[in-house]
Design a protein around this motif. Structure first.
Motif, PDB file in Angstrom:
ATOM      1  N   ALA A 161       0.836  -1.204   0.000  1.00  0.00           N
ATOM      2  CA  ALA A 161       0.000   0.000   0.000  1.00  0.00           C
ATOM      3  C   ALA A 161       0.871   1.254   0.000  1.00  0.00           C
ATOM      4  N   GLY A 162       1.949   1.244   0.749  1.00  0.00           N
ATOM      5  CA  GLY A 162       2.851   2.389   0.779  1.00  0.00           C
ATOM      6  C   GLY A 162       3.509   2.629  -0.567  1.00  0.00           C
ATOM      7  N   ALA A 163       3.934   1.543  -1.220  1.00  0.00           N
ATOM      8  CA  ALA A 163       4.571   1.673  -2.537  1.00  0.00           C
ATOM      9  C   ALA A 163       3.579   2.182  -3.566  1.00  0.00           C
ATOM     10  N   LYS A 164       2.366   1.710  -3.493  1.00  0.00           N
ATOM     11  CA  LYS A 164       1.343   2.142  -4.447  1.00  0.00           C
ATOM     12  C   LYS A 164       1.036   3.628  -4.279  1.00  0.00           C
ATOM     13  N   VAL A 200       8.915   4.347  -3.700  1.00  0.00           N
ATOM     14  CA  VAL A 200       9.940   3.702  -2.873  1.00  0.00           C
ATOM     15  C   VAL A 200       9.871   4.192  -1.428  1.00  0.00           C
ATOM     16  N   ARG A 201       9.686   5.482  -1.245  1.00  0.00           N
ATOM     17  CA  ARG A 201       9.592   6.030   0.107  1.00  0.00           C
ATOM     18  C   ARG A 201       8.385   5.418   0.845  1.00  0.00           C
ATOM     19  N   GLY A 202       7.278   5.289   0.157  1.00  0.00           N
ATOM     20  CA  GLY A 202       6.096   4.676   0.751  1.00  0.00           C
ATOM     21  C   GLY A 202       6.319   3.208   1.065  1.00  0.00           C
ATOM     22  N   PHE A 203       7.056   2.516   0.174  1.00  0.00           N
ATOM     23  CA  PHE A 203       7.358   1.111   0.431  1.00  0.00           C
ATOM     24  C   PHE A 203       8.180   0.961   1.701  1.00  0.00           C
ATOM     25  N   LEU A 204       9.187   1.814   1.860  1.00  0.00           N
ATOM     26  CA  LEU A 204      10.038   1.729   3.051  1.00  0.00           C
ATOM     27  C   LEU A 204       9.242   2.050   4.320  1.00  0.00           C
ATOM     28  N   GLY A 205       8.398   3.070   4.255  1.00  0.00           N
ATOM     29  CA  GLY A 205       7.548   3.386   5.408  1.00  0.00           C
ATOM     30  C   GLY A 205       6.583   2.250   5.713  1.00  0.00           C
ATOM     31  N   GLY A 206       6.012   1.664   4.652  1.00  0.00           N
ATOM     32  CA  GLY A 206       5.110   0.528   4.836  1.00  0.00           C
ATOM     33  C   GLY A 206       5.821  -0.684   5.394  1.00  0.00           C
TER      34      GLY A 206
END
Length: 161
Positions: A92-95, A99-105
């Motif tokens: 969900a973070g990556a979507k 990349v920043r959202g993926f790392l946070g997710g």
């Protein structure tokens, strides 16, 4: 369209009865003049709390046997929720943010994967303890000829007239 909107507004403005009898003896609490009495608000709050507890599997157990089964289900649910969050949160973070959202997710997923199984295990252990506390009462009430009401979560005297 305009006529339908004004009809809906008129229907919404009409005072509703204080209580309406629903099927199976349930009481439906309705607002009257936009306010609930303290008693009705408490009834509604209690019902909502009971529904939430039932949804989470934290109902009053009959005895230690049913509590153990329920507790194992709570622990398994915590493990499953942790495993899902480990995958779903990074996705969900990556979507949403790349990349920043993926790392946070991923960080959130790891935290949830650690915390949710622990929460499930604690909730399960709590249910087992509650069931152990209920067992002497279950033995006594059954010896008195009472029956467990699963819907009311209490012992009742049941007899046909």
């Amino acid at each position: 369209l305009k006529e339908g909107a004004s009809r809906a507004a008129a229907d919404a403005a009409r005072p509703m009865p204080k209580k309406e009898k629903a099927s199976e003896g349930a009481i439906v609490v309705a607002e009257q003049d936009g306010k609930l009495s303290k008693k009705d608000a408490k009834t509604l709050e209690d019902r909502e709390m009971n529904e939430m507890m039932a949804a989470m599997g934290l109902q009053k157990p009959k005895h230690v046997g049913t509590a153990t089964v329920n507790g194992l289900g709570l622990a398994a649910g915590g493990i499953a929720a942790g495993a899902v969050s480990l995958v779903a949160l990074p996705y969900a973070g990556a979507k949403k943010s790349g990349v920043r959202g993926f790392l946070g997710g991923a960080v959130g997923g790891l935290a949830a994967a650690a915390a949710l199984p622990v929460a499930g295990a604690l909730a399960g252990a709590t249910q087992v303890v509650r069931g152990a506390a209920q067992t002497p009462k279950a033995i006594y009430e059954a010896s008195q000829g009472k029956t467990w009401s699963a819907s009311d979560r209490r012992w009742i005297h049941y007899s046909l007239p």
